[in-house]
Design an enzyme around this catalytic site. Structure first.
Site, PDB file in Angstrom:
ATOM      1  N   HIS A   7       0.795  -1.229   0.000  1.00 31.21           N
ATOM      2  CA  HIS A   7       0.000   0.000   0.000  1.00 31.21           C
ATOM      3  C   HIS A   7       0.830   1.283   0.000  1.00 31.21           C
ATOM      4  CE1 HIS A   7      -4.116  -1.273  -0.047  1.00 31.21           C
ATOM      5  NE2 HIS A   7      -3.914  -2.151   0.933  1.00 31.21           N
TER       6      HIS A   7
ATOM      7  N   ASP B  20      -2.042  -5.441  -3.890  1.00 27.09           N
ATOM      8  CA  ASP B  20      -2.265  -4.188  -3.159  1.00 27.09           C
ATOM      9  C   ASP B  20      -0.956  -3.430  -2.959  1.00 27.09           C
ATOM     10  OD1 ASP B  20      -4.944  -4.557  -3.103  1.00 27.09           O
ATOM     11  OD2 ASP B  20      -5.163  -4.546  -0.924  1.00 27.09           O
TER      12      ASP B  20
ATOM     13  N   ASN C 165      -6.991  -6.282  -5.041  1.00 26.67           N
ATOM     14  CA  ASN C 165      -8.230  -5.580  -5.380  1.00 26.67           C
ATOM     15  C   ASN C 165      -7.998  -4.094  -5.676  1.00 26.67           C
ATOM     16  OD1 ASN C 165      -7.695  -5.404  -2.474  1.00 26.67           O
ATOM     17  ND2 ASN C 165      -9.598  -4.256  -2.359  1.00 26.67           N
ATOM     18  N   HIS C 166      -6.885  -3.530  -5.207  1.00 33.45           N
ATOM     19  CA  HIS C 166      -6.603  -2.114  -5.477  1.00 33.45           C
ATOM     20  C   HIS C 166      -5.921  -1.905  -6.824  1.00 33.45           C
ATOM     21  CE1 HIS C 166      -7.588   0.274  -1.825  1.00 33.45           C
ATOM     22  NE2 HIS C 166      -7.630  -0.932  -1.283  1.00 33.45           N
TER      23      HIS C 166
END
Length: 623
Positions: free
Chosen positions: A140, A168, A200-201
């Site tokens: 992230h 991610d 999913n990001h």
């Protein structure tokens, strides 16, 4: 005689000049200048300098006020320095440049993305990886923590270590560009040992909603953003490690029964809001992960899409595909990892969750962790966060940041003016003691008092905004509306600090951001407006305003799985040992009691004590 007459004045003039220069040298505010006349005689000219004020503790506008904080790199890394002669990437130079907050040339970024995407496109949807290997969870946008993973005592140098990242890489952190470019550079240099899965990001939908697109526009351009989001479609969805462990970002799906179902997914597209591809990226294990839950899949209300899968669903999938465990990411963990309830058939944790972003969002105070699998031994290595440069929230500029300071001063001036009016009114009333207050005068005084109270309250709020700016911006980042919860400012500083207390509170506040964001209005190829309601139903609106239901999304009704009973076993998060496991039969020796497991834990801790930089948890897997 004439000669002597000529020499005498020259000598006198020279003496006078020397005397004048001597006097001028004693005065710091004067300068001397020689001027030649028609007789070639030099005459001094005196120029006065303005007096210079003596300033103590001078602050240079050139040097940094805090010398330990270095200047960011102002120039992009040259092309010939970034790329080696064989078209690989100079990783040490790139790391050093990114560490100093440097950027790359626009065309070089696009070239790296294209090269990485070309390699990723050739890989299957379900890739095969072999031990020894280091498995990493979410990063992230925490570039400085990513580099810490590559240290020898944690994950290992990518030059001589196999790596598998579970997705991610972008959003939430302020160095997502550095993370994705550096990971792509590693993929270019080590295409057969460095593997990246999709999270999913890694899609246009979420990066538009969160911070990645804004970061791309701030640091580079929308063209760079388009190339990167297009490259996300090439990322594989899953990996099979040593033929025993299924590695994915989110979890299982009711539409996926075998590994071939994963391999046959068409991944080269934006992830849909339902279906097997969505589930691999979005699903989670149930909070109550036990055999007592009979359902295999239930709708995932926390995410707003996909499912929650049960212990029974995982055990059934593992048994059918002759696997030991599912290794996934997707959820922040206080310890950086979580070993879920062990599979009764194998004695091995049915699910292992990894999270590799320590102190997530600079608020969670959690540890990061990676999994090192080598010689049939799993080491879970924990690590703490690294210091990183500070960015104003949402890449805010200093003028926007300073607004609370200006507002506070304006409120102070307004309060002084209102108090002055109030004092004059009181003095006027004292002078007119014999005159009774009329109702209008009393009403006016009450209005003035109310204004003073309102401005005083507003000034206190602005003062709190100024003093606790960083805390407030962090709370805003947790809120889906990007606003402070109503009434929180009036409760004062203690309420703000309490709102960002520990891991559990931070995660609870951030829970709304774990949900799949709503789809923004879009226009399809027929010019119809696509809009989703609050229940997740998709409609299309034509030019006449007619409303039609769209069938683009499947029904989220959970399927009913088998109802077999499975014996409840306790999951030990440290030193889980299984003996004589045959991957073909998935059988285990169940004679190990809890006391034996604790003894093995103590013995292994004595044999391999944890280092100061990481905490090690070992899990042995029989050949």
């Amino acid at each position: 005689m004439s000669t002597n007459n000529n020499k005498a004045p020259t000598s006198q003039s020279s003496d006078k000049s020397a005397t004048t220069e001597s006097k001028l040298n004693d005065n710091e505010n004067t300068e001397t200048e020689t001027k030649t006349d028609e007789n070639n005689e030099e005459k001094p000219k005196m120029t006065l300098k303005p007096p210079q004020p003596k300033i103590e503790n001078k602050v240079s506008t050139i040097d940094r006020v805090v010398p330990s904080v270095k200047y960011p790199k102002s120039l992009p890394l040259p092309h010939d320095v970034l790329f080696n002669e064989d078209k690989t990437i100079n990783l040490p130079k790139l790391q050093e440049h990114f560490f100093a907050e440097g950027r790359l040339n626009h065309d070089d970024v696009i070239e790296i993305v294209k090269m990485a995407a070309e390699i990723l496109e050739k890989e299957p949807t379900l890739i095969q990886v072999e031990a020894p290997i280091t498995v990493c969870g979410d990063t992230h946008g925490q570039f400085y923590d990513l580099i810490k993973i590559f240290e020898n005592d944690i994950g290992g140098n990518p030059a001589n270590t196999n790596y598998l990242f579970l997705g991610d890489y972008v959003d939430r952190g302020y160095f997502s560009m550095e993370v994705i470019i550096y990971l792509y550079a590693c993929k270019i240099n080590y295409p057969n040992t460095f593997f990246l899965l999709r999270g999913n990001h890694e899609c246009r939908h979420l990066t538009e909603y969160f911070t990645f697109k804004e970061e791309c526009l701030h640091k580079y351009s929308e063209e760079v953003y388009d190339f990167i989001t297009e490259s996300f479609n090439a990322l594989p969805l899953a990996a099979l490690m040593n033929g025993k462990f299924l590695c994915i970002h989110g979890g299982l799906s009711p539409d996926i029964k075998t590994l071939d179902d994963i391999a046959n997914i068409d991944r080269f597209k934006e992830p849909p809001s339902s279906g097997p591809m969505c589930d691999l990226l979005w699903s989670d294990p149930m909070e109550e992960f036990s055999p007592e839950i009979r359902e295999h899949f239930v709708p995932n209300d926390v995410r707003g899409c996909s499912y929650l899968y049960s212990y029974r669903a995982v055990c059934s999938f593992l048994q059918k595909n002759k696997l030991l465990s599912v290794i996934r990411a997707h959820e922040a963990q206080n310890a950086g990892y979580k070993m879920h309830l062990q599979n009764d058939a194998t004695g091995f944790p049915s699910v292992i969750t990894l999270f590799s972003a320590p102190n997530y969002l600079d608020a969670y105070n959690n540890k990061g962790a990676v999994l090192r699998y080598e010689n049939n031994v799993m080491n879970i290595r924990q690590f703490t966060c690294s210091p990183h440069p500070y960015w104003l929230p949402n890449f805010m500029d200093v003028f926007t940041w300073s607004m609370p300071f200006v507002s506070e001063k304006v409120a102070e001036m307004l309060l002084v003016l209102l108090n002055l009016c109030n004092d004059e009114e009181a003095e006027k009333n004292e002078n007119a003691q014999t005159v009774k207050d009329t109702s209008e005068e009393e009403k006016r005084r009450q209005m003035l008092r109310a204004k003073v109270k309102s401005v005083s309250k507003m000034m206190r709020m602005f003062s709190l905004l100024r003093q606790e700016r960083e805390t407030i911006m962090m709370i805003k980042s947790f809120s889906p509306s990007r606003k402070i919860p109503q009434g929180l400012l009036t409760e004062g500083k203690d309420a703000l600090k309490k709102a960002l207390g520990d891991f559990a509170q931070a995660r609870k506040m951030d829970l709304i951001n774990e949900k799949r964001p709503p789809i923004l209005d879009r226009v399809n190829s027929r010019g119809e407006l696509l809009r989703m309601n609050s229940r997740g139903e998709l409609f299309r609106i034509n030019s006449k305003g007619d409303l039609f239901r769209s069938n683009s999304y499947a029904d989220l009704k959970p399927p009913q799985g088998p109802q077999e009973t499975i014996k409840i076993t306790e999951c030990h998060e440290q030193n889980i040992t299984t003996n004589n496991i045959n991957p073909n039969s998935i059988t285990t020796n169940e004679n190990n009691s809890n006391e034996q497991l604790q003894q093995q834990q103590q013995q292994q801790q004595q044999q391999q004590p944890p280092t100061t930089t990481s905490t090690t948890t070992q899990t042995e897997v029989a050949k």
